[in-house]
Design an enzyme around this catalytic site. Structure first.
Site, PDB file in Angstrom:
ATOM      1  N   GLY A 184       2.948   3.792  13.684  1.00  0.00           N
ATOM      2  CA  GLY A 184       3.735   2.611  14.073  1.00  0.00           C
ATOM      3  C   GLY A 184       3.225   1.997  15.364  1.00  0.00           C
ATOM      4  O   GLY A 184       3.092   0.777  15.497  1.00  0.00           O
TER       5      GLY A 184
ATOM      6  N   LYS B  17       0.853  -1.197   0.000  1.00  0.00           N
ATOM      7  CA  LYS B  17       0.000   0.000   0.000  1.00  0.00           C
ATOM      8  C   LYS B  17       0.886   1.242   0.000  1.00  0.00           C
ATOM      9  O   LYS B  17       1.466   1.612   1.011  1.00  0.00           O
ATOM     10  CB  LYS B  17      -0.923   0.061   1.211  1.00  0.00           C
ATOM     11  CG  LYS B  17      -1.984   1.147   1.000  1.00  0.00           C
ATOM     12  CD  LYS B  17      -2.528   1.762   2.260  1.00  0.00           C
ATOM     13  CE  LYS B  17      -1.714   2.866   2.846  1.00  0.00           C
ATOM     14  NZ  LYS B  17      -1.638   4.123   2.066  1.00  0.00           N
TER      15      LYS B  17
ATOM     16  N   CYS C 295      13.303  10.676   7.246  1.00  0.00           N
ATOM     17  CA  CYS C 295      13.289  10.132   8.604  1.00  0.00           C
ATOM     18  C   CYS C 295      14.619  10.411   9.284  1.00  0.00           C
ATOM     19  O   CYS C 295      14.679  10.640  10.474  1.00  0.00           O
ATOM     20  CB  CYS C 295      13.027   8.646   8.547  1.00  0.00           C
ATOM     21  SG  CYS C 295      14.128   7.809   7.413  1.00  0.00           S
TER      22      CYS C 295
ATOM     23  N   GLY D 262       6.899   5.059   8.332  1.00  0.00           N
ATOM     24  CA  GLY D 262       5.994   6.193   8.485  1.00  0.00           C
ATOM     25  C   GLY D 262       6.126   6.795   9.861  1.00  0.00           C
ATOM     26  O   GLY D 262       7.175   6.676  10.507  1.00  0.00           O
ATOM     27  N   SER D 263       5.051   7.390  10.320  1.00  0.00           N
ATOM     28  CA  SER D 263       5.122   8.136  11.569  1.00  0.00           C
ATOM     29  C   SER D 263       5.127   7.201  12.778  1.00  0.00           C
ATOM     30  O   SER D 263       4.629   6.068  12.728  1.00  0.00           O
ATOM     31  CB  SER D 263       3.931   9.084  11.663  1.00  0.00           C
ATOM     32  OG  SER D 263       2.741   8.341  11.642  1.00  0.00           O
ATOM     33  N   THR D 264       5.655   7.698  13.856  1.00  0.00           N
ATOM     34  CA  THR D 264       5.716   6.921  15.095  1.00  0.00           C
ATOM     35  C   THR D 264       4.308   6.636  15.618  1.00  0.00           C
ATOM     36  O   THR D 264       4.035   5.542  16.130  1.00  0.00           O
ATOM     37  CB  THR D 264       6.583   7.672  16.122  1.00  0.00           C
ATOM     38  OG1 THR D 264       7.920   7.715  15.600  1.00  0.00           O
ATOM     39  CG2 THR D 264       6.618   6.978  17.463  1.00  0.00           C
TER      40      THR D 264
ATOM     41  N   GLU E  34       9.568  15.963  16.068  1.00  0.00           N
ATOM     42  CA  GLU E  34       9.961  15.823  14.671  1.00  0.00           C
ATOM     43  C   GLU E  34       9.144  16.819  13.851  1.00  0.00           C
ATOM     44  O   GLU E  34       7.919  16.736  13.819  1.00  0.00           O
ATOM     45  CB  GLU E  34       9.686  14.399  14.186  1.00  0.00           C
ATOM     46  CG  GLU E  34      10.152  14.207  12.758  1.00  0.00           C
ATOM     47  CD  GLU E  34       9.860  12.812  12.236  1.00  0.00           C
ATOM     48  OE1 GLU E  34       8.723  12.347  12.402  1.00  0.00           O
ATOM     49  OE2 GLU E  34      10.775  12.207  11.665  1.00  0.00           O
TER      50      GLU E  34
ATOM     51  N   GLU F 134       9.994   1.318  10.546  1.00  0.00           N
ATOM     52  CA  GLU F 134      10.973   2.410  10.413  1.00  0.00           C
ATOM     53  C   GLU F 134      10.200   3.690  10.666  1.00  0.00           C
ATOM     54  O   GLU F 134       9.365   4.084   9.846  1.00  0.00           O
ATOM     55  CB  GLU F 134      11.567   2.435   8.997  1.00  0.00           C
ATOM     56  CG  GLU F 134      12.313   1.175   8.610  1.00  0.00           C
ATOM     57  CD  GLU F 134      13.626   1.013   9.339  1.00  0.00           C
ATOM     58  OE1 GLU F 134      14.040   1.939  10.068  1.00  0.00           O
ATOM     59  OE2 GLU F 134      14.237  -0.048   9.192  1.00  0.00           O
TER      60      GLU F 134
HETATM   61  P1  NAP Z   1       2.099   8.207   8.152  1.00  0.00           P
HETATM   62  O1  NAP Z   1       0.916   9.046   8.289  1.00  0.00           O
HETATM   63  O2  NAP Z   1       2.486   7.319   9.259  1.00  0.00           O
HETATM   64  O3  NAP Z   1       1.882   7.381   6.807  1.00  0.00           O
HETATM   65  C1  NAP Z   1       2.730   6.374   6.360  1.00  0.00           C
HETATM   66  C2  NAP Z   1       1.904   5.325   5.648  1.00  0.00           C
HETATM   67  O4  NAP Z   1       1.042   4.681   6.582  1.00  0.00           O
HETATM   68  C3  NAP Z   1       1.004   5.884   4.556  1.00  0.00           C
HETATM   69  O5  NAP Z   1       0.930   4.932   3.508  1.00  0.00           O
HETATM   70  C4  NAP Z   1      -0.313   6.028   5.279  1.00  0.00           C
HETATM   71  O6  NAP Z   1      -1.426   6.041   4.423  1.00  0.00           O
HETATM   72  C5  NAP Z   1      -0.296   4.784   6.137  1.00  0.00           C
HETATM   73  N1  NAP Z   1      -1.188   4.816   7.292  1.00  0.00           N
HETATM   74  C6  NAP Z   1      -1.700   5.912   7.929  1.00  0.00           C
HETATM   75  N2  NAP Z   1      -2.516   5.520   8.935  1.00  0.00           N
HETATM   76  C7  NAP Z   1      -2.526   4.164   8.940  1.00  0.00           C
HETATM   77  C8  NAP Z   1      -3.166   3.178   9.747  1.00  0.00           C
HETATM   78  N3  NAP Z   1      -3.974   3.499  10.754  1.00  0.00           N
HETATM   79  N4  NAP Z   1      -2.932   1.872   9.476  1.00  0.00           N
HETATM   80  C9  NAP Z   1      -2.111   1.517   8.472  1.00  0.00           C
HETATM   81  N5  NAP Z   1      -1.492   2.400   7.666  1.00  0.00           N
HETATM   82  C10 NAP Z   1      -1.674   3.715   7.902  1.00  0.00           C
HETATM   83  O7  NAP Z   1       3.399   9.040   7.831  1.00  0.00           O
HETATM   84  P2  NAP Z   1       3.535  10.240   6.848  1.00  0.00           P
HETATM   85  O8  NAP Z   1       3.196  11.477   7.578  1.00  0.00           O
HETATM   86  O9  NAP Z   1       2.831  10.002   5.579  1.00  0.00           O
HETATM   87  O10 NAP Z   1       5.119  10.165   6.589  1.00  0.00           O
HETATM   88  C11 NAP Z   1       6.021  10.902   7.345  1.00  0.00           C
HETATM   89  C12 NAP Z   1       6.510  10.117   8.565  1.00  0.00           C
HETATM   90  O11 NAP Z   1       7.187   8.955   8.168  1.00  0.00           O
HETATM   91  C13 NAP Z   1       7.499  10.910   9.382  1.00  0.00           C
HETATM   92  O12 NAP Z   1       7.177  10.825  10.740  1.00  0.00           O
HETATM   93  C14 NAP Z   1       8.833  10.230   9.138  1.00  0.00           C
HETATM   94  O13 NAP Z   1       9.767  10.298  10.133  1.00  0.00           O
HETATM   95  C15 NAP Z   1       8.436   8.841   8.854  1.00  0.00           C
HETATM   96  N6  NAP Z   1       9.418   8.211   7.984  1.00  0.00           N
HETATM   97  C16 NAP Z   1      10.286   7.314   8.507  1.00  0.00           C
HETATM   98  C17 NAP Z   1      11.242   6.705   7.701  1.00  0.00           C
HETATM   99  C18 NAP Z   1      12.227   5.723   8.239  1.00  0.00           C
HETATM  100  O14 NAP Z   1      12.867   5.039   7.462  1.00  0.00           O
HETATM  101  N7  NAP Z   1      12.389   5.588   9.526  1.00  0.00           N
HETATM  102  C19 NAP Z   1      11.282   7.015   6.347  1.00  0.00           C
HETATM  103  C20 NAP Z   1      10.389   7.925   5.845  1.00  0.00           C
HETATM  104  C21 NAP Z   1       9.447   8.506   6.679  1.00  0.00           C
HETATM  105  P3  NAP Z   1      -1.986   7.387   3.737  1.00  0.00           P
HETATM  106  O15 NAP Z   1      -1.025   8.498   4.013  1.00  0.00           O
HETATM  107  O16 NAP Z   1      -2.043   7.026   2.306  1.00  0.00           O
HETATM  108  O17 NAP Z   1      -3.347   7.675   4.303  1.00  0.00           O
END
Ligand code: NAP
Ligand code: MG
Length: 502
Positions: free
Chosen positions: A257, A199, A308, A252-254, A406, A274
């Site tokens: 996670g 996804k 990240c 994605g976000s903590t 962050e 991650e």
């Molecule tokens: P996010 O909201 O956590 O989204 C990441 C992914 O998870 C998206 O595909 C999102 O879908 C999906 N998602 C959201 N809610 C979900 C749920 N309840 N169940 C399952 N999946 C769900 O993060 P973001 O704001 O898009 O991305 C930025 C964050 O990612 C930052 O906090 C960053 O630090 C972190 N990040 C970490 C790394 C690493 O390698 N450690 C790398 C890149 C980013 P939709 O957005 O399509 O709704």
């Protein structure tokens, strides 16, 4: 010269993009569609079918069937590697298109995307192809006592371990590096022999979908990789919940996670997470500032701070602090903000209006608390895109939000220190622990600090320098598990031990 989109990309964007389930490109069951926005100017670049629970159901079943299918299950590791190498070649062949799709949907400068994202994505597939034939168990000397009556010869038992693919896996990725994330996550899963439901993030699903076509062209059996774009709360949550999915690999976000860990507990689903970061970069008194200053600027400003591993907290020794802060601020002031497709842009927009408002929120109202703005701190009013100026602030200590949260934007918080122990304690004073940077000419100090920093990676005299052959992942709230290297591919396997009484 303005950048001209390739004819292939223009054609690709014309149709509403479908999802890949069981080798077929299908609309979502409910017919729902979302629009993909270009954050450089808020124009709509594409329409994509939006998956939900019923689409995830079909995709998970397809991945389950593909995992049972001898065409995949009994494929030799060499043939699996051959498919992956073909896919890597196709990624290279179509790099321009893939990169354009990312730039259009998430805004990173095309020059960066071409130099890094395209080549890294192909490399990730190629690197992991090598693991297909290297994964194995081992034989062990049994410790069981030999209870057989006298007169037997040879050992009483033969024992060995098998390393086997974990099964169908769910992969959920963010928008900040879609091409690299897609390649980097599917590659170890395929190398291990798993099947996949991916996804992508709803903001930037296009390159993942295009890779789906290349996966078919490479010759992977139907259902080995299924791709369902959709929102996290619907498609993502259904994937995490699905009983046929044995592991979830999430970046994605903590906050999300945490939710995934809670949900996967019911089925003891395996997880690799991650997550976010607030990574420290430490510049010691003896650092080579010709390296440290551009690296500290790059650590935070590349990808507009939406990495990240962004080095968002800079700790500088008092004796060099003025010079370093002025040097980084000078780079910030001269960086060219502009649309992703402008080949001269050095910094693109933030991903969305929401993210722009979030970053801006640090600078309005009661904030900025406890910091002094050196440069930046505001959006580019004149532009229709979500641009925020590269920003440097100085903090007095570790108490402000700028130090703890962050921001996921181009905002660097600087704090001065006098002793290395002080820098270390600042650096480790965070709920996160993804990466850390260290600039010093003192070999002994470099090793001692590297050992004590609470982070999954330490990069000395350069930042960032992640390597495919090294584990990548977080301490503390930055994640669970490691990607890359043998650790990454092994996380898609289960170990089984076999003991035979002879
Ligand atoms: P996010 O909201 O956590 O989204 C990441 C992914 O998870 C998206 O595909 C999102 O879908 C999906 N998602 C959201 N809610 C979900 C749920 N309840 N169940 C399952 N999946 C769900 O993060 P973001 O704001 O898009 O991305 C930025 C964050 O990612 C930052 O906090 C960053 O630090 C972190 N990040 C970490 C790394 C690493 O390698 N450690 C790398 C890149 C980013 P939709 O957005 O399509 O709704
Ligand atoms: Mg999102």
């Amino acid at each position: 010269m303005p950048y001209a989109l390739s004819a292939a990309t223009t054609a690709y964007l014309r149709e509403t993009r479908r999802m890949l389930i069981d080798g077929k490109w299908v609309p979502s069951a409910a017919g729902a569609v979302f629009e993909v926005e270009n954050p450089s100017d808020q124009s709509i670049v594409a329409r994509v079918y939006s998956g939900a629970a019923e689409d995830i159901e079909l995709a998970a079943q397809a991945a389950h069937r593909a995992f049972q299918n001898p065409a995949w299950r009994r494929m030799s590791p060499s043939d699996r590697a051959r498919l992956m190498l073909r896919l890597a070649d196709l990624l290279e062949l179509h790099a321009a298109e893939l990169v354009e799709l990312d730039v259009l949907s998430m805004g990173k400068p095309i020059s960066d995307a071409k130099a890094f994202d395209g080549p890294i994505a192909a490399d990730m597939i190629r690197y992991n192809a090598g693991w297909c034939s290297k994964l194995s168990g081992k034989t062990s000397t049994p410790l069981l006592p030999d209870m057989r009556p006298p007169g037997n010869f040879g050992p009483a038992y033969h024992s060995y371990s098998l390393r086997q693919p974990i099964g169908p896996v769910g992969i959920i990725i963010p928008w900040n590096a879609p091409l690299v994330m897609t390649a980097g996550k599917i590659a170890p899963a395929l190398a291990a022999g798993c099947t996949i439901v991916l996804k992508p993030a709803e903001e930037a699903p296009l390159s993942a979908l295009r890779i789906g076509e290349l996966i078919q062209e490479a010759g992977f059996p139907d259902g080995v990789v299924n791709i369902v774009p959709g929102y996290g709360e619907t498609a993502g949550a259904a994937l995490v919940d699905h009983p046929l999915i044995r592991k979830v690999s999430f970046t994605g976000s903590t906050a999300v996670g945490r939710e995934i860990v809670r949900k996967s507990a019911d089925r003891f689903k395996r997880v690799t997470l991650e997550l976010g970061g607030k990574s420290p970069v430490i510049v010691c008194r003896d650092a080579d500032l010709t390296k440290a200053i551009p690296a500290a600027a790059g650590a935070i400003f590349v990808n507009c701070g939406q990495n990240c591993f962004s080095g968002s907290r800079l700790f500088v020794h008092n004796s060099v602090a003025d010079k370093v802060v002025e040097g980084v601020a000078a780079i910030a002031r001269t960086m060219k903000l502009g649309p992703g497709l402008d080949p001269t842009s050095q910094l693109g927009p933030l991903i969305s209006k929401r993210q722009l408002e979030r970053v801006e929120g640090f600078f309005t109202g009661a904030s900025p608390s406890g910091v002094e703005i050196v440069t930046g701190g505001k959006r580019l009013e004149a532009s229709p895109g979500h641009f925020f100026e590269p920003t440097v602030v100085i903090g007095r200590d570790g108490s402000s939000r700028f130090f703890r949260e962050e921001i996921f934007g181009p905002v660097l918080t600087v704090v001065r220190f006098d002793e290395p122990e002080e820098a270390l304690s600042y650096a480790n004073d965070s709920e996160y622990g993804l990466a850390a940077g260290l600039f010093t000419s003192d070999l002994s100090l470099a090793h001692r600090l590297s050992a004590e920093l609470e982070s999954g990676a330490v990069w000395v005299n350069s930042y960032p320098v992640p390597d495919l052959n090294l584990p990548f992942g977080g301490f503390k709230a930055s994640g669970v598990g490691r990607e890359n290297g043998e650790y990454g591919v092994e996380s898609y396997t289960e170990m089984k031990s076999v003991t035979i009484a002879l």
